[in-house]
Design a protein around this motif. Structure first.
Motif, PDB file in Angstrom:
ATOM      1  N   GLY A  41       8.403  21.702 -26.461  1.00  0.00           N
ATOM      2  CA  GLY A  41       7.711  22.876 -25.943  1.00  0.00           C
ATOM      3  C   GLY A  41       8.596  23.917 -25.309  1.00  0.00           C
ATOM      4  N   SER A  52      -7.971  22.323 -31.423  1.00  0.00           N
ATOM      5  CA  SER A  52      -7.099  21.778 -30.381  1.00  0.00           C
ATOM      6  C   SER A  52      -5.688  22.319 -30.515  1.00  0.00           C
ATOM      7  CB  SER A  52      -7.093  20.259 -30.449  1.00  0.00           C
ATOM      8  OG  SER A  52      -6.804  19.848 -31.768  1.00  0.00           O
ATOM      9  N   GLN A 112      -5.619  25.849 -29.241  1.00  0.00           N
ATOM     10  CA  GLN A 112      -5.659  25.914 -27.774  1.00  0.00           C
ATOM     11  C   GLN A 112      -4.312  25.563 -27.188  1.00  0.00           C
ATOM     12  OE1 GLN A 112      -8.983  23.370 -27.231  1.00  0.00           O
ATOM     13  NE2 GLN A 112     -10.352  25.045 -26.711  1.00  0.00           N
ATOM     14  N   ASP A 113      -3.619  24.561 -27.793  1.00  0.00           N
ATOM     15  CA  ASP A 113      -2.293  24.209 -27.290  1.00  0.00           C
ATOM     16  C   ASP A 113      -1.320  25.362 -27.468  1.00  0.00           C
ATOM     17  OD1 ASP A 113      -2.475  20.765 -28.473  1.00  0.00           O
ATOM     18  OD2 ASP A 113      -3.126  21.723 -26.600  1.00  0.00           O
ATOM     19  N   CYS A 114      -1.369  26.009 -28.641  1.00  0.00           N
ATOM     20  CA  CYS A 114      -0.452  27.142 -28.874  1.00  0.00           C
ATOM     21  C   CYS A 114      -0.703  28.249 -27.857  1.00  0.00           C
ATOM     22  CB  CYS A 114      -0.647  27.717 -30.284  1.00  0.00           C
ATOM     23  SG  CYS A 114      -0.017  26.680 -31.580  1.00  0.00           S
ATOM     24  N   LEU A 170       0.767  27.268 -24.535  1.00  0.00           N
ATOM     25  CA  LEU A 170       2.226  27.408 -24.529  1.00  0.00           C
ATOM     26  C   LEU A 170       2.607  28.885 -24.419  1.00  0.00           C
ATOM     27  CD1 LEU A 170       3.017  24.815 -27.312  1.00  0.00           C
ATOM     28  CD2 LEU A 170       3.875  24.723 -24.990  1.00  0.00           C
TER      29      LEU A 170
END
Lengths: 300, 245
Positions: free
Chosen positions: A44, A270, A273-275, A278
């Motif tokens: 990340g 999902s 949403q993670d992108c 970040l």
């Protein structure tokens, strides 16, 4: 070296560099299992980012942005022109992105990069739709004269995440931009005022001023591979794992653009949403870096 | 939360769809797709031998040429070509015919909003008509976030005028819905069915993150309807025998 079996058998016999060239995907997957990448970054984390303002002395605003090895030089030149009939009190911005052969071995003078017009169009759309620059600020005399800002971005080294670096360089150049002083001469035309200040001509705008920036867009490109999300890919990672998602958020957390041009991996809610999460973190990092660069210039 | 649309459609109503295949006789596959007044013609030639210089010869290569209705080819056309190429590469099975090139030509006949989604739908139908092996079809939809200040107001399939007036719009491409013969139903990834995944997403204009997720929901629901339309259309017209070679 025994050939018929899968590369797994060769990994103990073959040198690391050779394995990396022959079986690039397996090389990367071995690293991903340990949640790390070949350059020792966690999944990340983006590469080191630096911004240098005022790189081009003759331009009205300029910046050099580096994300890892990817280097972008942005410069803005201002010219006075007549505004269009439909928008008599608005100026204009023309954005162009060049990939000269210096940036990558696959770009040659007769073979322009495929990515160049695409990144140019994306940049143009993002900057104009994010509302960073209010075009009415670029107006001089309503209906007769307005500023045209030519923003040129040159890629000096293409090592992945081209759009991110180009957007950062463009934003930094706009924050460095100073609108020059102009005055009306006898023919009714606008000319640049001399530094010594010829007092018979009344300047149209009193002093060099900076442009007010609205909400500034920042972007982050991520690569999706199976269940992993890798941020800020290098050129090697982009060529092996082809599915990339670029999220552009502005400083008020509005989504300016979510760009996913095809790719073998499907993006589920999902992953998106993670992108976006970040990208939010990255926006804070980039805002700090930009503010430090600007305050560094002002001290000078 | 009703919004008045000029042509009297409701929020979730698509324009009338029309699709015909095998309209060009010299092309190996062809299709025309129209959504309301937007009409796009797609033609497929291939597979032809050889790949271009920078492409991987172990896989089939797809080349897209986009011709606008008027004017010269500029950055917009190049961007659409790249998006279409990468979308089609992700749905075609590239390992079946290695070291070949399949050319997809897109001709814009009329642009009245949702141009890229129509082109993607037309290109998919033309690929089916040409008999190019694919994993699944790509179903494309355009959603628009209204400016009215009420968040969550998303309208589907905007016309060009609506696209220009509204705050933001998004072009979304999903895989088509799966009718499975297996008793356990279609495969799912991380608890979500395959047809919920996004192949391509291109947005224009600023919207809030929640508006985007709302667009995705509406887009998925509409893509189910579009998938049914495609399925009926493909089952009616039998594909002609291959004209390649």
């Amino acid at each position: 070296m025994g050939l018929p079996n899968a590369s797994g058998d060769l990994s103990t016999e073959v040198e690391v560099d050779a394995f990396r060239r022959l079986f690039p995907l397996r090389f990367f997957e071995k690293h991903l299992l340990e949640s790390i990448r070949p350059d020792a970054r966690p999944l990340g984390r983006a590469r080191d980012t630096t911004i240098a303002l005022g790189a081009v002395a003759s331009a009205n605003g300029s910046a050099l942005a580096k994300i890892g090895s990817t280097t972008m030089l942005a410069a803005i030149k201002m010219e006075v022109m007549a505004p269009s009939m439909e928008t008599p009190d608005e100026g204009c911005i023309a954005i162009d992105f060049h990939m000269p052969p210096i940036c990558s071995p696959i770009v040659r003078p007769g073979r322009p990069a495929e990515a160049a017009p695409v990144v140019a169009k994306q940049l143009s759309d993002t900057i104009l739709s994010s509302g960073m620059i209010n075009l009415k600020e670029l107006s001089l005399v309503s209906g007769k004269a307005a500023w045209m800002a030519y923003l040129d971005i040159y890629c000096l080294d293409a090592d992945g995440a081209l759009f991110d670096a180009a957007l950062l360089a463009a934003v930094a150049a706009f924050s460095h931009l100073e609108i020059p002083v102009v005055s009306l001469n006898d023919d009714g035309k606008i000319v640049l005022s001399e530094e010594q200040g010829l007092s018979e001509r009344e300047p149209v705008n009193k002093e060099k001023r900076k442009v007010n920036l609205g909400s500034i867009p920042f972007s982050l490109t991520c690569i999706l591979h199976k269940n992993y999300i890798l941020t800020d890919p290098t050129a090697e990672e982009e060529s092996i794992m082809e599915t990339s998602v670029t999220v552009v958020l502005d400083s008020s957390s509005q989504l300016v653009s979510l760009y996913k041009p095809g790719g073998a991996v499907l993006a589920y809610t999902s992953a998106i949403q993670d992108c976006i999460a970040l990208t939010r973190q990255r926006v804070k990092e980039l805002q700090k870096i930009l503010e430090e660069a600007i305050s560094g210039m002002e001290v000078d | 939360m009703e919004v008045d649309r000029e042509d009297g459609r409701s929020q979730n109503q698509l324009r009338p769809l029309a699709c015909s295949r095998n309209i060009l006789h010299r092309a190996h596959g062809s299709a025309s797709w129209s959504q309301g007044d937007t009409k796009v013609l797609a033609a497929v030639y291939g597979p032809k031998a050889g790949t271009k210089k920078n492409e991987n010869p172990e896989k089939a290569c797809i080349e897209v040429i986009w011709k606008p209705k008027t004017g010269q080819i500029g950055k917009l056309e190049k961007e659409y070509e790249m998006i279409l190429k990468r979308t089609l590469q992700s749905i075609c099975i590239l390992t079946v015919n290695p070291n070949t090139t399949t050319s997809v030509m897109i001709q814009v006949v009329n642009d009245d909003g949702a141009l890229l989604p129509s082109a993607i739908n037309a290109a998919c139908m033309a690929l089916v008509d040409a008999g190019i092996p694919m994993r699944h079809l790509a179903v494309s939809i355009s959603c628009c976030v209204a400016r009215s200040g009420v968040s969550g107001l998303v309208i589907l399939d905007p016309t060009k005028l609506e696209e220009q007036k509204m705050k933001a719009f998004a072009y979304l491409v999903f895989p088509n819905s799966v009718h499975s013969v297996l008793p356990e139903g279609s495969p799912s990834v991380q608890g979500e069915p395959i047809e919920n995944g996004i192949i391509t997403s291109v947005t224009h204009g600023t919207m809030s993150v929640d508006d985007y997720f709302y667009c995705l929901e509406r887009g998925r629901a509409a893509s189910t309807k579009l998938s049914d339309f495609l399925r009926r259309n493909l089952q009616q017209q039998p594909t002609n025998s291959s004209k390649a070679g």
